[in-house]
Design an enzyme around this catalytic site. Structure first.
Site, PDB file in Angstrom:
ATOM      1  N   GLY A  29       0.807  -1.357  -0.117  1.00  0.00           N
ATOM      2  CA  GLY A  29       0.025  -0.090  -0.383  1.00  0.00           C
ATOM      3  C   GLY A  29       0.868   1.211  -0.062  1.00  0.00           C
ATOM      4  O   GLY A  29       2.176   1.488   0.012  1.00  0.00           O
ATOM      5  N   SER A  30       0.624   2.291  -0.012  1.00  0.00           N
ATOM      6  CA  SER A  30       1.143   3.668  -0.201  1.00  0.00           C
ATOM      7  C   SER A  30       1.589   4.467   0.761  1.00  0.00           C
ATOM      8  O   SER A  30       2.546   4.719   0.886  1.00  0.00           O
ATOM      9  CB  SER A  30       0.555   4.272  -0.613  1.00  0.00           C
ATOM     10  OG  SER A  30      -1.028   5.171   0.530  1.00  0.00           O
ATOM     11  N   ASP A  85       3.075  -2.860   8.324  1.00  0.00           N
ATOM     12  CA  ASP A  85       2.504  -2.581   7.254  1.00  0.00           C
ATOM     13  C   ASP A  85       1.616  -1.067   7.626  1.00  0.00           C
ATOM     14  O   ASP A  85       0.822  -0.459   8.552  1.00  0.00           O
ATOM     15  CB  ASP A  85       1.867  -3.925   7.079  1.00  0.00           C
ATOM     16  CG  ASP A  85       0.826  -3.904   5.524  1.00  0.00           C
ATOM     17  OD1 ASP A  85       0.706  -5.102   5.519  1.00  0.00           O
ATOM     18  OD2 ASP A  85       0.976  -2.588   4.836  1.00  0.00           O
ATOM     19  N   GLY A  86       0.299  -0.659   6.276  1.00  0.00           N
ATOM     20  CA  GLY A  86      -0.698  -0.105   6.629  1.00  0.00           C
ATOM     21  C   GLY A  86      -1.788  -0.655   7.024  1.00  0.00           C
ATOM     22  O   GLY A  86      -2.254  -1.802   7.214  1.00  0.00           O
ATOM     23  N   ASP A  88      -6.792  -0.339   6.723  1.00  0.00           N
ATOM     24  CA  ASP A  88      -7.598   1.241   6.041  1.00  0.00           C
ATOM     25  C   ASP A  88      -8.502   1.511   6.922  1.00  0.00           C
ATOM     26  O   ASP A  88      -9.269   2.643   7.166  1.00  0.00           O
ATOM     27  CB  ASP A  88      -8.318   0.110   5.230  1.00  0.00           C
ATOM     28  CG  ASP A  88      -7.927  -0.729   4.106  1.00  0.00           C
ATOM     29  OD1 ASP A  88      -7.225   0.647   3.091  1.00  0.00           O
ATOM     30  OD2 ASP A  88      -7.788  -1.788   3.810  1.00  0.00           O
ATOM     31  N   GLY A  99      -6.235  -4.633   3.085  1.00  0.00           N
ATOM     32  CA  GLY A  99      -7.243  -4.898   1.934  1.00  0.00           C
ATOM     33  C   GLY A  99      -7.546  -4.531   0.822  1.00  0.00           C
ATOM     34  O   GLY A  99      -8.018  -5.149  -0.334  1.00  0.00           O
ATOM     35  N   GLY A 101      -6.339  -2.617  -0.643  1.00  0.00           N
ATOM     36  CA  GLY A 101      -5.417  -3.130  -1.803  1.00  0.00           C
ATOM     37  C   GLY A 101      -5.064  -4.200  -2.480  1.00  0.00           C
ATOM     38  O   GLY A 101      -4.629  -4.523  -3.194  1.00  0.00           O
ATOM     39  N   GLU A 107      -0.919 -10.405   3.583  1.00  0.00           N
ATOM     40  CA  GLU A 107      -0.683  -9.724   4.466  1.00  0.00           C
ATOM     41  C   GLU A 107      -0.794 -10.511   5.929  1.00  0.00           C
ATOM     42  O   GLU A 107      -0.380 -10.341   6.632  1.00  0.00           O
ATOM     43  CB  GLU A 107      -1.578  -8.494   4.312  1.00  0.00           C
ATOM     44  CG  GLU A 107      -0.684  -7.517   3.573  1.00  0.00           C
ATOM     45  CD  GLU A 107      -1.809  -6.233   3.622  1.00  0.00           C
ATOM     46  OE1 GLU A 107      -3.232  -6.414   3.410  1.00  0.00           O
ATOM     47  OE2 GLU A 107      -1.170  -5.669   2.546  1.00  0.00           O
TER      48      GLU A 107
HETATM   49  O1  DER Z   1      -4.803  -2.982   1.357  1.00  0.00           O
HETATM   50  C1  DER Z   1      -3.703  -3.379   2.314  1.00  0.00           C
HETATM   51  O2  DER Z   1      -4.098  -3.831   3.323  1.00  0.00           O
HETATM   52  C2  DER Z   1      -2.938  -1.830   2.747  1.00  0.00           C
HETATM   53  O3  DER Z   1      -2.128  -1.949   3.914  1.00  0.00           O
HETATM   54  C3  DER Z   1      -4.013  -0.700   3.152  1.00  0.00           C
HETATM   55  O4  DER Z   1      -5.062  -1.582   4.029  1.00  0.00           O
HETATM   56  C4  DER Z   1      -3.277   0.242   3.680  1.00  0.00           C
HETATM   57  O5  DER Z   1      -3.355   1.071   2.293  1.00  0.00           O
HETATM   58  P1  DER Z   1      -2.425   2.825   2.369  1.00  0.00           P
HETATM   59  O6  DER Z   1      -1.955   2.196   3.021  1.00  0.00           O
HETATM   60  O7  DER Z   1      -2.894   2.303   1.113  1.00  0.00           O
HETATM   61  O8  DER Z   1      -3.659   3.336   2.327  1.00  0.00           O
END
Ligand code: DER
Length: 234
Positions: A29-30, A85-86, A88, A99, A101, A107
């Site tokens: 993710g970003s 990790d990021g 949502d 998820g 992404g 993950e």
């Molecule tokens: O898809 C994912 O699980 C990503 O980690 C998402 O949860 C976070 O994506 P972002 O950092 O682009 O907002």
């Protein structure tokens, strides 16, 4: 500060937890992209060494390869020291929705294998309850009879006004995950109540591979906001 600048601040803070010699889960993710970039930079500067990355998606694998981060997988490294990790959504108990992404299965496998799971978010991801953002709650399903599975998911949460939709790609075709599956996104209007009960019910549906609720998995959440960084520990 822009949202991406906040994401970068959270990501760089998380990378401070990385020590040489670690086996690292690399998120997708970003926001996670900034963390992977930073790890690559520290390796190049010689400030970090002997790092092994376990990517959570083909996209992150490609990014890490381009940065020269040595990679491996869970078969070779069933225990991961730290994953970054990021997310949502993050609720007050540090439960997550991930998820959007599309990488939720890999993950969840990697982050479920790690000793420490550091989540990095900008403040817009904080919610009162999961599903509270009204945005997608992803579920990875097998392509076989996905409509049958989607209907079961929608019926499961009908009391929460759930609508289940197949995720399409930019060409209007069904989105296909790294694992060759589809994603059904659940859109909820109300709190789904006990998350563990909901999780168990979703996973009992035979066509479901995995869902995007990461319950009791995050050990630390780093939130970057206009007023600064907040670190929440389990
Ligand atoms: O898809 C994912 O699980 C990503 O980690 C998402 O949860 C976070 O994506 P972002 O950092 O682009 O907002």
């Amino acid at each position: 500060l822009t949202q991406d600048e906040l994401k970068k601040i959270a990501a760089y803070k998380a990378v401070e937890f990385v020590e040489s010699g670690m086996v690292l889960g690399l998120g997708t993710g970003s926001t996670a992209k900034h963390a992977v970039d930073r790890i690559g930079e520290l390796l190049r500067q010689g400030k970090l060494n002997n790092i092994i990355g376990i990517p959570t998606s083909k996209k992150t694998q490609e990014q890490a390869l381009s940065l020269g981060i040595p990679l491996s997988d869970l078969d070779s490294h069933p225990t991961v020291d730290l994953a970054i990790d990021g997310a949502d959504e993050v609720d007050p108990h540090l439960n997550l929705v991930k998820g959007r992404g599309g990488s939720l299965l890999r993950e969840k496998m990697v982050e479920g294998a790690c000793k420490k799971f550091v989540v990095i978010v900008d403040e817009s991801k904080l919610v009162k309850y999961l599903g509270g953002s009204g945005l997608a709650m992803p579920v990875e399903v097998v392509p076989f009879c996905w409509k049958f599975t989607a209907r079961k998911l929608q019926n499961l949460f009908e009391d929460s006004g759930c609508v289940a939709k197949l995720r399409n790609d930019c060409k209007g075709e069904p989105f296909v995950t790294d694992n060759g599956n589809y994603v059904v996104d659940l859109y909820l209007k109300k709190d789904i109540g006990d998350l563990q009960v909901a999780s168990d019910a979703i996973l009992r549906i035979a066509g479901v591979v995995e869902h995007g609720m990461f319950l009791d998995m995050a050990t630390t959440v780093i939130v970057a906001g206009e007023l600064g960084i907040t670190i929440k520990n389990k």
